[in-house]
Design an enzyme around this catalytic site. Structure first.
Site, PDB file in Angstrom:
ATOM      1  N   HIS A 284      54.108  51.217  82.922  1.00  0.00           N
ATOM      2  CA  HIS A 284      52.856  50.818  82.663  1.00  0.00           C
ATOM      3  C   HIS A 284      52.541  51.109  81.071  1.00  0.00           C
ATOM      4  CE1 HIS A 284      48.639  52.906  82.050  1.00  0.00           C
ATOM      5  NE2 HIS A 284      48.468  52.222  83.515  1.00  0.00           N
TER       6      HIS A 284
ATOM      7  N   ASP B  83      57.889  58.846  84.871  1.00  0.00           N
ATOM      8  CA  ASP B  83      56.420  58.592  84.962  1.00  0.00           C
ATOM      9  C   ASP B  83      55.854  58.744  86.537  1.00  0.00           C
ATOM     10  OD1 ASP B  83      53.863  57.546  85.337  1.00  0.00           O
ATOM     11  OD2 ASP B  83      54.099  55.687  84.254  1.00  0.00           O
TER      12      ASP B  83
ATOM     13  N   GLN C 105      52.415  57.110  89.908  1.00  0.00           N
ATOM     14  CA  GLN C 105      52.370  56.392  91.215  1.00  0.00           C
ATOM     15  C   GLN C 105      53.140  56.861  92.378  1.00  0.00           C
ATOM     16  OE1 GLN C 105      49.976  54.404  91.742  1.00  0.00           O
ATOM     17  NE2 GLN C 105      49.199  53.704  89.721  1.00  0.00           N
TER      18      GLN C 105
ATOM     19  N   LYS D 178      44.765  60.517  90.669  1.00  0.00           N
ATOM     20  CA  LYS D 178      45.626  59.558  91.598  1.00  0.00           C
ATOM     21  C   LYS D 178      45.779  60.387  93.070  1.00  0.00           C
ATOM     22  CE  LYS D 178      47.302  56.426  88.053  1.00  0.00           C
ATOM     23  NZ  LYS D 178      46.223  55.654  87.844  1.00  0.00           N
TER      24      LYS D 178
ATOM     25  N   CYS E  30      47.292  46.930  83.186  1.00  0.00           N
ATOM     26  CA  CYS E  30      47.999  48.129  82.005  1.00  0.00           C
ATOM     27  C   CYS E  30      49.477  47.827  82.057  1.00  0.00           C
ATOM     28  CB  CYS E  30      47.775  49.479  82.142  1.00  0.00           C
ATOM     29  SG  CYS E  30      46.024  49.809  81.783  1.00  0.00           S
TER      30      CYS E  30
END
Lengths: 144, 409
Positions: free
Chosen positions: B121, B198, B201, B224, B364
């Site tokens: 991302h 990261d 997600q 999220k 993104c």
């Protein structure tokens, strides 16, 4: 499912411009070439203009994007060819007012542009419709 | 998992959009919030809103307990060793930027390498571009396989003894790929590099254990994972965080302030300048309670089933391109796709007229879009409150989208 609302957005004339874009391409000896993109969605346009004695004698567009942005670019080039640069800017102003849902009162020939008036009911798509117009405005203003 | 009961906790799902029942398939952008989280925020603002770590009054103590209690919930949730390793930020972007600006600028020099992947991302690309630009380091990309996964062979080839930082996503927000982060961490460490994960997600959808992964840093966002917007987490190993300089200076983060210099509070507060995100942290704590009661393993299994069901149904639609691995066992709960001759914006608009919310655009991830040779794509993403009926409606909507566009042409 009712597509009645969608039909105000995707009018036949818009789809025609999307499938058969007018003035597609790049003018090799252009006076102005403007690249613009919509960073939030990836739409991209390259607009090239040929201006003689203050008149837009040719306009071409190249790029990628959705039906609304591409048909708008096609209609925009069609509308400004043969017009004085001031008139082209005036059309851009009229177009942004149209996107705000305002009634349009103008002596200028709007051509097919009015078909895009339904976009104002789809706020998320207004940026798609205005991309080509912003490119044209930016190019002409910077050249002045 | 009782999806009917789970859905009843999400009041937003019980509404019509454009005259149709809402089908929310955009949880990878932001998840919806259960009443448990909404009520935790409501209770905080109605009953004990107050600033933390200062003042001796009762409300201040309650607010501090709520805020620091949330930190302990986060620690337990990702199995960190200590709450000193849990820093509250406004989200994944700020978490990664903190590592880049502090650890990156101090430990990376000219000739060094930073390694990332093609599927990152923007928030896990641009901070590293900036570190590379400012230090003269080289930014290297681990390539992708044909199906969008990364191979450990390529990881081994890309990471060298000059690599100082490896930054990789746990789950791709476009391809749905789950990366072998534990193995990548091992390779990074063998080469003397740190690994930044990261987790935006990944953490909301599958059980993450930072000690098991042996990651040095982990970044994720509250919004999220059923929590409020504006709260996120940076996990970092204590030994690393202790030697890092803060990036924001001011109130909250100081120990002694002299006229010309100051000293910092101990971890984790030295990284939390200014009045912290109190309500956000408390809301995130409530979200963690909610998710843990259902169980991350059950959530992952449910999403996995939905993804497999969606892949199976969607691949039969004429003119459908699905990005990323088609093997559901390699995927998390999202499907990114394109329909021939219909731009993703137009797909999203037609689906919206049916009450179906999907994402359209470049997500993104512009370098990945280039790799996919797509200027934009559409994405349907699932969470614990989605069911097979949602996917049936999506498939029905996509078939109608195709019909609609072939009619107007």
């Amino acid at each position: 499912m009712s597509f009645k609302n969608l039909d105000t957005l995707y009018r036949q004339v818009i789809m025609d411009h999307y499938k058969n874009p007018r003035n597609k391409g790049v003018i090799e000896d252009s006076d102005l070439s403007i690249n613009m993109n919509n960073p939030t969605c990836g739409d991209r346009i390259q607009l090239s203009l040929k201006i003689e004695d203050g008149i837009v004698v040719d306009a071409k567009h190249e790029g990628e994007g959705c039906s609304i942005s591409m048909s708008s670019a096609s209609m925009m080039t069609q509308a400004i060819i043969g017009k004085k640069v001031e008139e082209a800017l005036e059309l851009a102003k009229i177009f942004s007012e149209m996107m705000l849902g305002k009634e349009i009162d103008s002596d200028l020939d709007l051509g097919d542009i009015e078909a895009l008036s339904g976009v104002c009911k789809f706020p998320a798509r207004i940026k798609c419709a205005t991309l080509a117009w912003k490119a044209m405005e930016k190019g002409i203003r910077e050249a002045k | 998992m009782n999806i009917k009961e789970i859905r009843s906790y999400f009041p937003i799902l019980d509404q019509e959009v454009n005259g149709q029942p809402l089908v929310y398939l955009d949880s990878a952008a932001t998840s919806q919030k259960p009443v448990q989280v909404i009520e935790a925020l409501n209770k905080y603002y109605r009953e004990y809103n107050s600033n933390v770590h200062r003042g001796v009054h009762t409300l201040g103590t309650r607010a501090t307990d709520g805020y620091e209690g949330a930190r302990e919930k986060v620690r337990k949730f990702i199995n960190a060793k200590s709450t000193k390793e849990i820093i509250f930020t406004k989200g994944t972007t700020e978490s990664i930027n903190t590592v880049a600006s502090s650890y990156g600028r101090a430990n990376v020099k000219e000739g060094d390498e930073i390694v990332i992947t093609y599927m990152e991302h923007h928030s896990n690309i641009i901070p590293w571009q900036q570190v590379a630009i400012h230090t003269g380091a080289t930014l290297k990309y681990i390539p992708l396989q044909e199906d969008g996964t990364i191979s450990l062979d390529d990881v081994k080839k890309t990471i060298t003894k000059n690599t100082k930082i490896v930054a990789v996503t746990l789950v791709s927000n476009v391809l749905g790929v789950v990366n072998p982060v534990k193995e990548i961490a091992k390779i990074a460490h063998e080469n003397g590099a740190v690994i930044v994960v990261d987790g935006a997600q990944g953490v909301p959808h599958l059980k993450v254990d930072v000690q098991d992964l042996d990651c040095d840093f982990l970044a994720f966002s509250g919004h999220k994972m059923c929590g409020p917007t504006g709260i996120g987490v940076l996990y970092g190993k204590k030994s690393l965080l202790e030697n890092m300089e803060p990036v924001q200076f001011g109130g909250e983060m100081i120990d002694f302030v002299n006229l010309y210099d100051s000293t910092w509070k101990e971890l984790p507060w030295k990284f939390e300048g200014g009045t912290p995100i109190i309500a956000g942290a408390i809301g995130l704590g409530a979200a963690i309670d909610f998710l843990e009661e259902i169980g991350l393993d059950a959530i992952a299994e449910h999403e996995h089933k939905l993804a497999a069901y969606a892949l199976e149904k969607m691949k039969d639609i004429n003119g459908m391109t699905i990005y990323g691995p088609h093997d559901p066992s390699k995927r998390a709960g999202l499907v990114t796709f394109n329909l021939d001759d219909v731009h993703p914006h137009d797909v999203a608009t037609v689906l919206d007229a049916e009450g179906i919310a999907v994402r359209a655009g470049h997500h993104c991830a512009q370098p990945l879009m280039k790799w996919l040779k797509a200027s934009a794509t559409a994405r349907a993403s699932f969470y614990l409150y989605n069911n097979e009926e949602d996917i049936d409606k999506l498939v029905e909507g996509l078939i109608k989208t195709k019909e609609y566009f072939s009619d107007v042409f």
